[in-house]
Design a protein around this motif. Sequence first.
Motif, mmCIF file in Angstrom:
data_model
loop_
_atom_site.group_PDB
_atom_site.id
_atom_site.type_symbol
_atom_site.label_atom_id
_atom_site.label_comp_id
_atom_site.label_asym_id
_atom_site.label_seq_id
_atom_site.Cartn_x
_atom_site.Cartn_y
_atom_site.Cartn_z
ATOM 1 N N ALA A 71 0.836 -1.209 0.000
ATOM 2 C CA ALA A 71 0.000 0.000 0.000
ATOM 3 C C ALA A 71 0.867 1.255 0.000
ATOM 4 C CB ALA A 71 -0.933 -0.015 1.207
ATOM 5 N N ARG A 72 1.938 1.263 0.807
ATOM 6 C CA ARG A 72 2.851 2.414 0.811
ATOM 7 C C ARG A 72 3.567 2.530 -0.534
ATOM 8 N NH1 ARG A 72 3.948 0.421 6.073
ATOM 9 N NH2 ARG A 72 5.878 -0.567 5.394
ATOM 10 N N TRP A 73 3.960 1.407 -1.086
ATOM 11 C CA TRP A 73 4.658 1.379 -2.373
ATOM 12 C C TRP A 73 3.762 1.959 -3.470
ATOM 13 C CZ3 TRP A 73 7.424 -3.764 -4.170
ATOM 14 C CH2 TRP A 73 8.416 -3.447 -5.112
ATOM 15 N N GLN A 74 2.472 1.632 -3.432
ATOM 16 C CA GLN A 74 1.534 2.180 -4.411
ATOM 17 C C GLN A 74 1.446 3.706 -4.307
ATOM 18 O OE1 GLN A 74 -1.889 -0.287 -3.244
ATOM 19 N NE2 GLN A 74 -1.971 -1.033 -5.340
ATOM 20 N N ARG A 75 1.445 4.204 -3.079
ATOM 21 C CA ARG A 75 1.355 5.652 -2.903
ATOM 22 C C ARG A 75 2.605 6.349 -3.434
ATOM 23 N NH1 ARG A 75 -1.156 4.015 2.019
ATOM 24 N NH2 ARG A 75 0.784 4.252 3.206
ATOM 25 N N ILE A 76 3.752 5.687 -3.288
ATOM 26 C CA ILE A 76 5.012 6.238 -3.786
ATOM 27 C C ILE A 76 5.086 6.165 -5.312
ATOM 28 C CG2 ILE A 76 7.524 5.875 -3.809
ATOM 29 C CD1 ILE A 76 7.252 4.805 -0.937
ATOM 30 N N SER A 77 4.392 5.171 -5.905
ATOM 31 C CA SER A 77 4.525 4.882 -7.343
ATOM 32 C C SER A 77 3.182 4.983 -8.059
ATOM 33 C CB SER A 77 5.108 3.477 -7.529
ATOM 34 O OG SER A 77 6.278 3.294 -6.783
ATOM 35 N N PRO A 78 2.560 6.154 -8.076
ATOM 36 C CA PRO A 78 1.273 6.272 -8.773
ATOM 37 C C PRO A 78 1.418 5.994 -10.255
ATOM 38 C CG PRO A 78 2.174 8.447 -8.251
ATOM 39 C CD PRO A 78 3.038 7.451 -7.555
ATOM 40 N N GLY A 79 0.355 5.469 -10.845
ATOM 41 C CA GLY A 79 0.394 5.174 -12.274
ATOM 42 C C GLY A 79 1.106 3.889 -12.630
ATOM 43 N N SER A 80 1.356 3.026 -11.630
ATOM 44 C CA SER A 80 2.033 1.751 -11.878
ATOM 45 C C SER A 80 1.034 0.595 -11.839
ATOM 46 C CB SER A 80 3.115 1.503 -10.820
ATOM 47 O OG SER A 80 4.166 2.428 -10.926
ATOM 48 N N PHE A 81 1.409 -0.510 -12.469
ATOM 49 C CA PHE A 81 0.712 -1.771 -12.270
ATOM 50 C C PHE A 81 1.156 -2.320 -10.908
ATOM 51 C CE2 PHE A 81 1.216 -1.318 -16.857
ATOM 52 C CZ PHE A 81 -0.050 -1.619 -17.331
ATOM 53 N N SER A 82 0.217 -2.769 -10.083
ATOM 54 C CA SER A 82 0.557 -3.339 -8.782
ATOM 55 C C SER A 82 0.171 -4.813 -8.772
ATOM 56 C CB SER A 82 -0.176 -2.616 -7.647
ATOM 57 O OG SER A 82 0.149 -1.252 -7.630
ATOM 58 N N PHE A 83 1.004 -5.642 -8.158
ATOM 59 C CA PHE A 83 0.729 -7.081 -8.193
ATOM 60 C C PHE A 83 1.346 -7.779 -6.989
ATOM 61 C CE2 PHE A 83 4.469 -6.070 -10.746
ATOM 62 C CZ PHE A 83 5.435 -6.878 -10.200
ATOM 63 N N ALA A 84 0.784 -8.928 -6.658
ATOM 64 C CA ALA A 84 1.329 -9.784 -5.598
ATOM 65 C C ALA A 84 0.777 -11.182 -5.798
ATOM 66 C CB ALA A 84 0.957 -9.251 -4.221
ATOM 67 N N ILE A 85 1.636 -12.178 -5.672
ATOM 68 C CA ILE A 85 1.202 -13.577 -5.683
ATOM 69 C C ILE A 85 1.972 -14.313 -4.600
ATOM 70 C CG2 ILE A 85 1.155 -15.753 -6.948
ATOM 71 C CD1 ILE A 85 0.636 -14.280 -9.486
ATOM 72 N N GLU A 86 1.230 -14.933 -3.697
ATOM 73 C CA GLU A 86 1.829 -15.748 -2.640
ATOM 74 C C GLU A 86 1.895 -17.182 -3.144
ATOM 75 O OE1 GLU A 86 1.546 -15.095 2.163
ATOM 76 O OE2 GLU A 86 -0.278 -14.925 0.957
ATOM 77 N N TYR A 87 3.113 -17.750 -3.126
ATOM 78 C CA TYR A 87 3.306 -19.069 -3.719
ATOM 79 C C TYR A 87 4.491 -19.738 -3.048
ATOM 80 C CZ TYR A 87 2.769 -22.514 -7.474
ATOM 81 O OH TYR A 87 2.509 -23.668 -8.184
ATOM 82 N N ALA A 88 4.359 -21.028 -2.789
ATOM 83 C CA ALA A 88 5.456 -21.824 -2.210
ATOM 84 C C ALA A 88 6.014 -21.188 -0.936
ATOM 85 C CB ALA A 88 6.579 -22.024 -3.237
ATOM 86 N N GLY A 89 5.132 -20.589 -0.130
ATOM 87 C CA GLY A 89 5.548 -20.021 1.148
ATOM 88 C C GLY A 89 6.220 -18.669 1.053
ATOM 89 N N ARG A 90 6.241 -18.069 -0.140
ATOM 90 C CA ARG A 90 6.849 -16.750 -0.323
ATOM 91 C C ARG A 90 5.895 -15.871 -1.112
ATOM 92 N NH1 ARG A 90 13.337 -18.162 -0.823
ATOM 93 N NH2 ARG A 90 13.305 -19.452 1.032
ATOM 94 N N LEU A 91 6.195 -14.580 -1.140
ATOM 95 C CA LEU A 91 5.300 -13.648 -1.819
ATOM 96 C C LEU A 91 6.101 -12.777 -2.773
ATOM 97 C CD1 LEU A 91 2.251 -11.860 -0.413
ATOM 98 C CD2 LEU A 91 3.908 -10.494 -1.664
ATOM 99 N N PHE A 92 5.689 -12.773 -4.027
ATOM 100 C CA PHE A 92 6.300 -11.946 -5.058
ATOM 101 C C PHE A 92 5.390 -10.762 -5.294
ATOM 102 C CE2 PHE A 92 6.871 -11.093 -9.738
ATOM 103 C CZ PHE A 92 8.140 -10.540 -9.622
ATOM 104 N N MET A 93 5.929 -9.542 -5.187
ATOM 105 C CA MET A 93 5.080 -8.365 -5.360
ATOM 106 C C MET A 93 5.881 -7.231 -5.986
ATOM 107 S SD MET A 93 4.658 -6.825 -1.506
ATOM 108 C CE MET A 93 6.032 -6.099 -0.608
ATOM 109 N N GLY A 94 5.148 -6.243 -6.510
ATOM 110 C CA GLY A 94 5.844 -5.121 -7.113
ATOM 111 C C GLY A 94 4.903 -4.049 -7.608
ATOM 112 N N CYS A 95 5.496 -2.958 -8.079
ATOM 113 C CA CYS A 95 4.793 -1.831 -8.702
ATOM 114 C C CYS A 95 5.536 -1.508 -9.984
ATOM 115 C CB CYS A 95 4.758 -0.623 -7.770
ATOM 116 S SG CYS A 95 3.640 -0.790 -6.368
ATOM 117 N N SER A 96 5.056 -2.020 -11.101
ATOM 118 C CA SER A 96 5.772 -1.918 -12.370
ATOM 119 C C SER A 96 5.232 -0.775 -13.226
ATOM 120 C CB SER A 96 5.635 -3.224 -13.160
ATOM 121 O OG SER A 96 6.144 -3.067 -14.472
#
Length: 439
Positions: free
Chosen positions: A220-245
């Motif tokens: 949520a903080r990352w989204q506020r810092i990076s407006p106009g980005s694609f935001s994503f997250a997938i929790e898999y195999a006990g870990r979470l991959f996320m970003g603001c591209s």
Amino acid sequence: MLEQVREWELAPGELQRLVVPVAEADPVAWLHVNPWAERSYWSDRDQRLEIGGIGQAVCLSASTSAEYPQLLERAHALASAADAGLLCAFAFDEAPGRDHWHGFPAAVALLPAIELRREHRQLQLAVNLYAESAAEFVRHKTRLIELLGRLQAPPACISAEQSAGVQVLLRRDELDYAACKAHILAILDEIEAGGIHKAVLARQVELQLAEELPAFATLARWQRISPGSFSFAIEYAGRLFMGCSPERLFRREGQEVLTESLAGTVRRGDTLEEDRSLEAALRNDAKLVREHDWVTRYIEGELTPWVTRTEAPAQAGVLKLDRIQHRHLPIRATLKEGVGDLELLQALHPTPAVCGFPRREAHELIARHERVQRGWYSGAIGVIAPRVSELAVAIRSVLVAGDRAWCYSGVGIVEGSDPEVEWQELEAKIESFLAAVKG
């Protein structure tokens, strides 16, 4: 909703789905307060579609790119049955993960068990159940009822206390400046020798945190810092991959497709005057113009066999982000009959912005110079459906496991690249996440 799910009976091979409208809420905050199963998230940069997911009604996977056609065919069929897209992720090197990425397949397509979905400015809560046998039905239904029983109501937002930052105790750079410079100089030698115009060098930075990272509060903080980005997250195999591209791979609506050429980077200025000066350099610097032109030429060339027309503005624009700015050119095309997501993925992924040009030679060079596996970093991630699909390039992204996080960033090396400037760019590309972690 819970009572209706209790009444569901086995329908082998058919998706059962229930959708109800809900009051306005924040899907990211909802995921933050509901860590009861694997969570997933997607938001396009135009805020047309936002999906928060808990659990997995369906999770398809592929071990190699040879399995992508079957995965996409099944994903489209399920998306059609649900009248909702499936969340998808594709690895950079089209291979299963190792090391920190162990357990991650080359690709996944998933439909959450419970979704909080905002589309066309309407928010809905949906539940999904899919089973092919009686035993699977009992297992999935029992799990779905359990999740619904534990489900916390979607809050309006994440509270100030919940969004407090986390201290970074230790930082480990897989690549220091001396090693990075040596790699860049070696790549420049190969470029000078001919046969390759651009190669993208990526690095990994590991963070040891004082406590477990609250991933969705951080997002949520990352989204506020990076407006106009694609935001994503997938929790898999006990870990979470996320970003603001910032980068779209493609958006397909029927047979119309929108993609973009994004390359050439300078930092943002500390003042408006400095920012404009840097933008002028981005527009006019021969090295940056050349780098961007190669990306544009590659994309248009790869699209040519699959489209009936292509159009783009005569001049590139500038995409401004919080720490950096890029040269940017939107490209529109009309697909030939029968061409869809598979052909677009094969044509455009990985892009020259994350791999290089020509693609095969750049990929081989990357394999020789990079010491860590990228996994899903610089892969593709988004939503796939028969009518509308959209994938982003999975950059500005991290892999999180409890109190550890692995950050990734990359730079394009072309003739004229300066190792010190490229090193600064590598650092600038993870600053937004570091700011989001620290709050």
